[in-house]
Design a protein around this motif. Structure first.
Motif, PDB file in Angstrom:
ATOM      1  N   TYR A   1       0.798  -1.149  -0.029  1.00  0.00           N
ATOM      2  CA  TYR A   1       0.077   0.265   0.201  1.00  0.00           C
ATOM      3  C   TYR A   1       0.368   1.327   0.026  1.00  0.00           C
ATOM      4  N   SER A   2       2.174   1.109   0.864  1.00  0.00           N
ATOM      5  CA  SER A   2       2.787   2.443   0.671  1.00  0.00           C
ATOM      6  C   SER A   2       3.041   3.099  -0.913  1.00  0.00           C
ATOM      7  N   LYS A   3       3.303   1.434  -0.900  1.00  0.00           N
ATOM      8  CA  LYS A   3       4.930   2.062  -2.954  1.00  0.00           C
ATOM      9  C   LYS A   3       3.442   2.943  -3.844  1.00  0.00           C
ATOM     10  N   LYS A   4       2.085   1.884  -2.779  1.00  0.00           N
ATOM     11  CA  LYS A   4       0.520   2.714  -4.022  1.00  0.00           C
ATOM     12  C   LYS A   4       0.004   3.965  -3.713  1.00  0.00           C
ATOM     13  N   ILE A   5       0.811   4.284  -2.535  1.00  0.00           N
ATOM     14  CA  ILE A   5       0.154   6.058  -2.291  1.00  0.00           C
ATOM     15  C   ILE A   5       1.667   6.904  -2.825  1.00  0.00           C
ATOM     16  N   GLY A   6       2.908   6.114  -2.952  1.00  0.00           N
ATOM     17  CA  GLY A   6       3.884   6.853  -3.438  1.00  0.00           C
ATOM     18  C   GLY A   6       4.684   7.201  -2.262  1.00  0.00           C
ATOM     19  N   ILE A   7       4.678   6.550  -1.549  1.00  0.00           N
ATOM     20  CA  ILE A   7       5.987   6.120  -0.804  1.00  0.00           C
ATOM     21  C   ILE A   7       7.241   5.549  -1.380  1.00  0.00           C
ATOM     22  N   ASP A   8       8.699   6.184  -1.211  1.00  0.00           N
ATOM     23  CA  ASP A   8       8.956   5.083  -2.019  1.00  0.00           C
ATOM     24  C   ASP A   8      10.005   4.789  -1.326  1.00  0.00           C
ATOM     25  N   LYS A   9      10.194   5.182   0.577  1.00  0.00           N
ATOM     26  CA  LYS A   9      11.032   3.281   0.660  1.00  0.00           C
ATOM     27  C   LYS A   9      10.267   2.942   2.159  1.00  0.00           C
ATOM     28  N   ILE A  10      10.153   2.222   2.891  1.00  0.00           N
ATOM     29  CA  ILE A  10       9.910   2.205   4.223  1.00  0.00           C
ATOM     30  C   ILE A  10      10.290   0.411   5.473  1.00  0.00           C
ATOM     31  N   GLY A  11      11.056   1.150   5.823  1.00  0.00           N
ATOM     32  CA  GLY A  11      10.834   0.567   7.026  1.00  0.00           C
ATOM     33  C   GLY A  11       9.983   0.264   8.050  1.00  0.00           C
ATOM     34  N   PHE A  12      10.687  -0.567   9.313  1.00  0.00           N
ATOM     35  CA  PHE A  12       9.653  -1.111  10.123  1.00  0.00           C
ATOM     36  C   PHE A  12      10.862  -1.441  11.506  1.00  0.00           C
TER      37      PHE A  12
ATOM     38  N   TRP B   1      12.263  22.745  -1.933  1.00  0.00           N
ATOM     39  CA  TRP B   1      11.549  23.388  -3.386  1.00  0.00           C
ATOM     40  C   TRP B   1      10.619  22.297  -3.677  1.00  0.00           C
ATOM     41  N   GLY B   2       9.766  23.234  -4.087  1.00  0.00           N
ATOM     42  CA  GLY B   2       8.477  22.747  -3.797  1.00  0.00           C
ATOM     43  C   GLY B   2       7.615  23.144  -3.008  1.00  0.00           C
ATOM     44  N   THR B   3       6.494  22.115  -3.012  1.00  0.00           N
ATOM     45  CA  THR B   3       5.330  22.028  -1.655  1.00  0.00           C
ATOM     46  C   THR B   3       6.285  21.550   0.021  1.00  0.00           C
ATOM     47  N   ASP B   4       5.903  22.049   0.951  1.00  0.00           N
ATOM     48  CA  ASP B   4       6.754  21.977   1.968  1.00  0.00           C
ATOM     49  C   ASP B   4       6.105  20.843   2.608  1.00  0.00           C
ATOM     50  N   TYR B   5       7.587  20.269   2.501  1.00  0.00           N
ATOM     51  CA  TYR B   5       7.743  18.513   2.696  1.00  0.00           C
ATOM     52  C   TYR B   5       6.634  18.044   3.693  1.00  0.00           C
TER      53      TYR B   5
ATOM     54  N   VAL C   1       3.417  17.288   2.152  1.00  0.00           N
ATOM     55  CA  VAL C   1       3.851  16.591   1.557  1.00  0.00           C
ATOM     56  C   VAL C   1       3.879  14.748   2.556  1.00  0.00           C
ATOM     57  N   LEU C   2       4.999  15.091   3.651  1.00  0.00           N
ATOM     58  CA  LEU C   2       4.782  13.582   4.376  1.00  0.00           C
ATOM     59  C   LEU C   2       3.350  13.358   5.113  1.00  0.00           C
ATOM     60  N   ARG C   3       2.789  14.898   6.122  1.00  0.00           N
ATOM     61  CA  ARG C   3       1.633  14.101   6.696  1.00  0.00           C
ATOM     62  C   ARG C   3       1.036  13.554   6.094  1.00  0.00           C
TER      63      ARG C   3
ATOM     64  N   GLY D   1      24.872  11.565  -9.679  1.00  0.00           N
ATOM     65  CA  GLY D   1      24.248  11.269 -10.991  1.00  0.00           C
ATOM     66  C   GLY D   1      22.496  10.901  -9.990  1.00  0.00           C
ATOM     67  N   ILE D   2      22.484  11.512  -8.679  1.00  0.00           N
ATOM     68  CA  ILE D   2      20.883  10.780  -7.857  1.00  0.00           C
ATOM     69  C   ILE D   2      20.590  12.194  -8.614  1.00  0.00           C
ATOM     70  N   ASP D   3      19.341  11.601  -9.284  1.00  0.00           N
ATOM     71  CA  ASP D   3      18.270  12.580  -9.634  1.00  0.00           C
ATOM     72  C   ASP D   3      17.149  12.869  -9.359  1.00  0.00           C
ATOM     73  N   PHE D   4      16.043  12.326  -8.970  1.00  0.00           N
ATOM     74  CA  PHE D   4      14.376  11.589  -8.640  1.00  0.00           C
ATOM     75  C   PHE D   4      12.931  12.944  -8.609  1.00  0.00           C
ATOM     76  N   HIS D   5      12.741  13.027  -9.641  1.00  0.00           N
ATOM     77  CA  HIS D   5      11.588  13.574 -10.076  1.00  0.00           C
ATOM     78  C   HIS D   5      10.469  13.085 -10.227  1.00  0.00           C
ATOM     79  N   LEU D   6      10.212  12.409  -8.365  1.00  0.00           N
ATOM     80  CA  LEU D   6       9.095  11.400  -8.320  1.00  0.00           C
ATOM     81  C   LEU D   6       7.132  11.798  -8.425  1.00  0.00           C
ATOM     82  N   HIS D   7       7.295  12.854  -7.520  1.00  0.00           N
ATOM     83  CA  HIS D   7       6.234  13.447  -7.028  1.00  0.00           C
ATOM     84  C   HIS D   7       6.481  15.238  -7.401  1.00  0.00           C
ATOM     85  N   GLU D   8       4.836  15.088  -8.021  1.00  0.00           N
ATOM     86  CA  GLU D   8       4.436  16.486  -8.729  1.00  0.00           C
ATOM     87  C   GLU D   8       4.950  18.281  -7.537  1.00  0.00           C
ATOM     88  N   GLU D   9       4.154  17.140  -6.772  1.00  0.00           N
ATOM     89  CA  GLU D   9       4.510  18.420  -5.385  1.00  0.00           C
ATOM     90  C   GLU D   9       5.249  18.762  -5.150  1.00  0.00           C
TER      91      GLU D   9
END
Length: 379
Positions: free
Chosen positions: A13-24, A101-105, A108-110, A252-260
């Motif tokens: 589910y975390s991947k489905k809602i756009g969480i890039d990595k999750i740990g417990f 950069w972009g909307t206050d993180y 977004v995370l909340r 070389g790291i540069d990800f644009h995964l979240h529009e906000e």
């Protein structure tokens, strides 16, 4: 409920809602962190923005009833600015760090954490959770390290194998006993680049930060910036990315995964002179949605003045003189006086002497004297 199966459902589910990595992680006391925080306190290395109660930072049970585990999430943010405007003579620009950069993180995370919490509660009605992003009691980095999201690097950030250190972190404490993941081995090795190039020596040694010397902290303060740092912040308006940009793990790291999270180039690298006279309303309307605005316009304006001095922008002199004479805030008037002298034109002598005759604030008068000293040095 089979917790192993449920854990996999949460991950999916975390991947489905756009969480890039999750740990417990377990919710036991962060014993090693406690020792580090006590040492930081003894050395007076804390910024003052942190939760002051160390026990609340290391003992989840003090902020949540019977915690069983903590979920750590990470969202990757961009490291490169597309169509970046150029700073040029007469039109000098400042820079906001990538975390602004972009909307206050935080927002977004909340939202992501709320969706995750709702999913868990829906599937396990007895579940209770508490989320936090950056400003909570726990250390997001300590949780992420324990949860195997990444390792705690020499630059005091979490580095992930996939996204480098360009990640935002958030936590969700819960009363559900999820199986903890394994922490990741440190992969910094003998590399010491971040420590070696830190502009102010804030990285005392690998993994130890004197926050009071960190440019990311200094750009958020509201008073006069200490003299030793004024020429070191360059054109930074908020934050600092040096210890990230020099890190080989970020190459070389540069990800644009979240529009906000996509930045507006004109806000990420704004023109400096207009910032000096921007109204509270315009500042809020223009910058209110970015994390770098949380302390208001005063620190940004002070830093913009220092940036103009860094560029020795002669075209800014008339505006700086006006600010020096008319701004009601001593910090802004004084910093402008310092900058007028730093730019170092001969005509600065008369305007600084005139300002000295009319000024009543002792700190501003000190800055005028510094400005006059600069003009003498250039004659």
């Amino acid at each position: 409920m089979d917790m192993n199966t449920f854990k996999q459902e949460v991950i999916i589910y975390s991947k489905k809602i756009g969480i890039d990595k999750i740990g417990f992680a377990s919710a036991t006391t962060f014993t090693e962190l406690r020792s580090r925080l006590i040492r930081q306190q003894e050395l007076n290395y804390q910024s003052g923005f942190e939760e002051p109660d160390i026990e609340k930072r290391v003992r989840p049970e003090l902020i949540f009833d019977k915690p069983q585990s903590i979920i750590s999430i990470a969202l990757a943010y961009p490291s490169k600015l597309k169509n970046a405007p150029q700073s040029k003579k007469g039109e000098r620009r400042g820079i906001f760090c990538r975390a602004s950069w972009g909307t206050d993180y935080h927002a977004v995370l909340r939202k992501k954490l709320q969706l995750l919490e709702d999913f868990i509660t829906d599937k396990a009605p007895g579940a209770i959770s508490k989320s936090m992003v950056d400003t909570g009691e726990l250390s997001d980095r300590a949780v992420a390290e324990r949860a195997g999201v990444g390792w705690s690097a020499k630059n005091s950030m979490i580095i992930t194998p996939e996204f480098g250190s360009y990640v935002y972190l958030g936590d969700l404490i819960t009363n559900l006993p999820f199986e903890p993941d394994q922490p990741m081995e440190d992969q910094c090795g003998t590399c010491n680049k971040c420590v070696d190039v830190c502009p102010t020596g804030a990285l005392v040694q690998g993994g130890q930060l004197n926050a009071k010397r960190c440019i990311a902290f200094l750009t958020q303060t509201k008073g006069f910036l200490p003299d030793e740092f004024r020429t070191k912040i360059g054109n930074r308006l908020y934050g600092c990315d040096t210890c990230q940009t020099v890190c080989p793990k970020n190459k070389g790291i540069d990800f644009h995964l979240h529009e906000e999270m996509e930045p507006d180039p004109e806000l990420a690298k704004p023109l400096l002179k207009p910032l000096l006279t921007i109204s509270n309303r315009d500042f809020k309307e223009t910058y209110g949605h970015v994390s770098g605005s949380w302390r208001g316009k005063k620190p940004i304006q002070r830093n913009a003045i220092l940036a103009l001095a860094h560029f020795k922008d002669v075209t800014a002199l008339p505006l700086l003189v006006k600010v020096m004479k008319e701004d009601p805030r001593p910090v802004i008037r004084g910093t402008a006086a310092w900058a007028v002298g730093k730019i170092g034109r001969h005509e600065a002598v008369s305007v600084l002497e005139e300002a000295r005759m009319k000024e009543t604030d002792e700190e501003v008068l000190e800055e005028i004297e510094k400005g006059l000293q600069f003009t003498l040095e250039t004659q």
